[in-house]
Scaffold this motif. Structure first.
Motif, PDB file in Angstrom:
ATOM      1  N   GLU A 216       4.733 -72.279  56.016  1.00  0.00           N
ATOM      2  CA  GLU A 216       3.355 -71.800  56.121  1.00  0.00           C
ATOM      3  C   GLU A 216       2.954 -70.869  54.979  1.00  0.00           C
ATOM      4  OE1 GLU A 216       2.863 -69.934  59.906  1.00  0.00           O
ATOM      5  OE2 GLU A 216       3.353 -71.730  61.031  1.00  0.00           O
ATOM      6  N   LEU A 217       3.931 -70.397  54.223  1.00  0.00           N
ATOM      7  CA  LEU A 217       3.644 -69.431  53.165  1.00  0.00           C
ATOM      8  C   LEU A 217       3.002 -70.090  51.953  1.00  0.00           C
ATOM      9  CD1 LEU A 217       6.971 -67.385  53.161  1.00  0.00           C
ATOM     10  CD2 LEU A 217       4.779 -66.720  54.134  1.00  0.00           C
ATOM     11  N   PRO A 218       2.128 -69.347  51.255  1.00  0.00           N
ATOM     12  CA  PRO A 218       1.593 -69.854  49.989  1.00  0.00           C
ATOM     13  C   PRO A 218       2.684 -69.828  48.921  1.00  0.00           C
ATOM     14  CG  PRO A 218       0.839 -67.615  50.375  1.00  0.00           C
ATOM     15  CD  PRO A 218       1.584 -68.044  51.616  1.00  0.00           C
ATOM     16  N   LEU A 219       2.452 -70.493  47.788  1.00  0.00           N
ATOM     17  CA  LEU A 219       3.449 -70.525  46.713  1.00  0.00           C
ATOM     18  C   LEU A 219       3.726 -69.149  46.140  1.00  0.00           C
ATOM     19  CD1 LEU A 219       2.471 -73.742  44.737  1.00  0.00           C
ATOM     20  CD2 LEU A 219       4.457 -73.382  46.212  1.00  0.00           C
TER      21      LEU A 219
ATOM     22  N   GLU B 131       4.693 -57.868  64.597  1.00  0.00           N
ATOM     23  CA  GLU B 131       5.203 -59.229  64.607  1.00  0.00           C
ATOM     24  C   GLU B 131       4.658 -59.968  63.392  1.00  0.00           C
ATOM     25  OE1 GLU B 131       4.820 -63.237  67.297  1.00  0.00           O
ATOM     26  OE2 GLU B 131       4.787 -61.300  68.306  1.00  0.00           O
ATOM     27  N   SER B 132       5.475 -60.791  62.773  1.00  0.00           N
ATOM     28  CA  SER B 132       5.051 -61.553  61.617  1.00  0.00           C
ATOM     29  C   SER B 132       3.924 -62.511  61.986  1.00  0.00           C
ATOM     30  CB  SER B 132       6.225 -62.350  61.047  1.00  0.00           C
ATOM     31  OG  SER B 132       5.778 -63.194  60.006  1.00  0.00           O
ATOM     32  N   ALA B 133       2.963 -62.664  61.082  1.00  0.00           N
ATOM     33  CA  ALA B 133       1.853 -63.600  61.291  1.00  0.00           C
ATOM     34  C   ALA B 133       2.288 -65.037  61.004  1.00  0.00           C
ATOM     35  CB  ALA B 133       0.682 -63.221  60.400  1.00  0.00           C
ATOM     36  N   TYR B 134       3.458 -65.204  60.393  1.00  0.00           N
ATOM     37  CA  TYR B 134       3.958 -66.529  60.023  1.00  0.00           C
ATOM     38  C   TYR B 134       5.140 -66.902  60.903  1.00  0.00           C
ATOM     39  CZ  TYR B 134       1.073 -65.802  55.932  1.00  0.00           C
ATOM     40  OH  TYR B 134       0.008 -65.557  55.105  1.00  0.00           O
TER      41      TYR B 134
ATOM     42  N   ALA C  30       3.789 -58.046  53.443  1.00  0.00           N
ATOM     43  CA  ALA C  30       3.779 -57.155  54.606  1.00  0.00           C
ATOM     44  C   ALA C  30       3.644 -57.943  55.909  1.00  0.00           C
ATOM     45  CB  ALA C  30       2.644 -56.145  54.474  1.00  0.00           C
ATOM     46  N   LYS C  31       2.755 -58.941  55.931  1.00  0.00           N
ATOM     47  CA  LYS C  31       2.575 -59.753  57.139  1.00  0.00           C
ATOM     48  C   LYS C  31       3.846 -60.500  57.511  1.00  0.00           C
ATOM     49  CE  LYS C  31      -2.372 -60.754  57.012  1.00  0.00           C
ATOM     50  NZ  LYS C  31      -3.359 -61.838  56.880  1.00  0.00           N
TER      51      LYS C  31
ATOM     52  N   GLY D 239      21.118 -64.086  56.104  1.00  0.00           N
ATOM     53  CA  GLY D 239      20.820 -65.490  56.405  1.00  0.00           C
ATOM     54  C   GLY D 239      19.354 -65.792  56.515  1.00  0.00           C
ATOM     55  N   GLY D 240      18.524 -64.837  56.958  1.00  0.00           N
ATOM     56  CA  GLY D 240      17.092 -65.097  57.108  1.00  0.00           C
ATOM     57  C   GLY D 240      16.799 -66.062  58.225  1.00  0.00           C
ATOM     58  N   THR D 241      15.556 -66.546  58.223  1.00  0.00           N
ATOM     59  CA  THR D 241      15.137 -67.485  59.271  1.00  0.00           C
ATOM     60  C   THR D 241      14.704 -68.801  58.696  1.00  0.00           C
ATOM     61  OG1 THR D 241      12.902 -66.571  59.201  1.00  0.00           O
ATOM     62  CG2 THR D 241      14.386 -65.711  60.874  1.00  0.00           C
TER      63      THR D 241
END
Length: 69
Positions: A11-14, A3-6, A22-23, A67-69
């Motif tokens: 929440e992601l860094p630049l 499962e994704s940690a994000y 991978a996370k 489409g992604g999330t």
């Protein structure tokens, strides 16, 4: 698949390293590293370091998932 940690893109860094890629994708660190070496993956090389700009990563996910999330 892990499962994704994000939970969302904010929440992601630049810039993402292979471990973060991978996370986010819920894959092993080695799979994230391999993906960063694939042609067409949005990698920025800074000396020996490879990072992925957040916005380009989001676009890549959208293009490859319909489409992604």
């Amino acid at each position: 698949m892990k499962e994704s940690a994000y939970k969302n893109y904010e929440e992601l860094p630049l810039f993402l390293n292979s471990k973060t890629v991978a996370k986010v994708l819920g894959v092993s660190p080695s799979s994230g590293y391999e993906l960063m070496h694939e042609p067409g993956f949005p990698v920025l090389r800074i000396g020996n370091r490879m990072v992925v700009p957040k916005e380009q990563f989001i676009q890549w996910v959208r293009e490859h998932t319909g489409g992604g999330t």
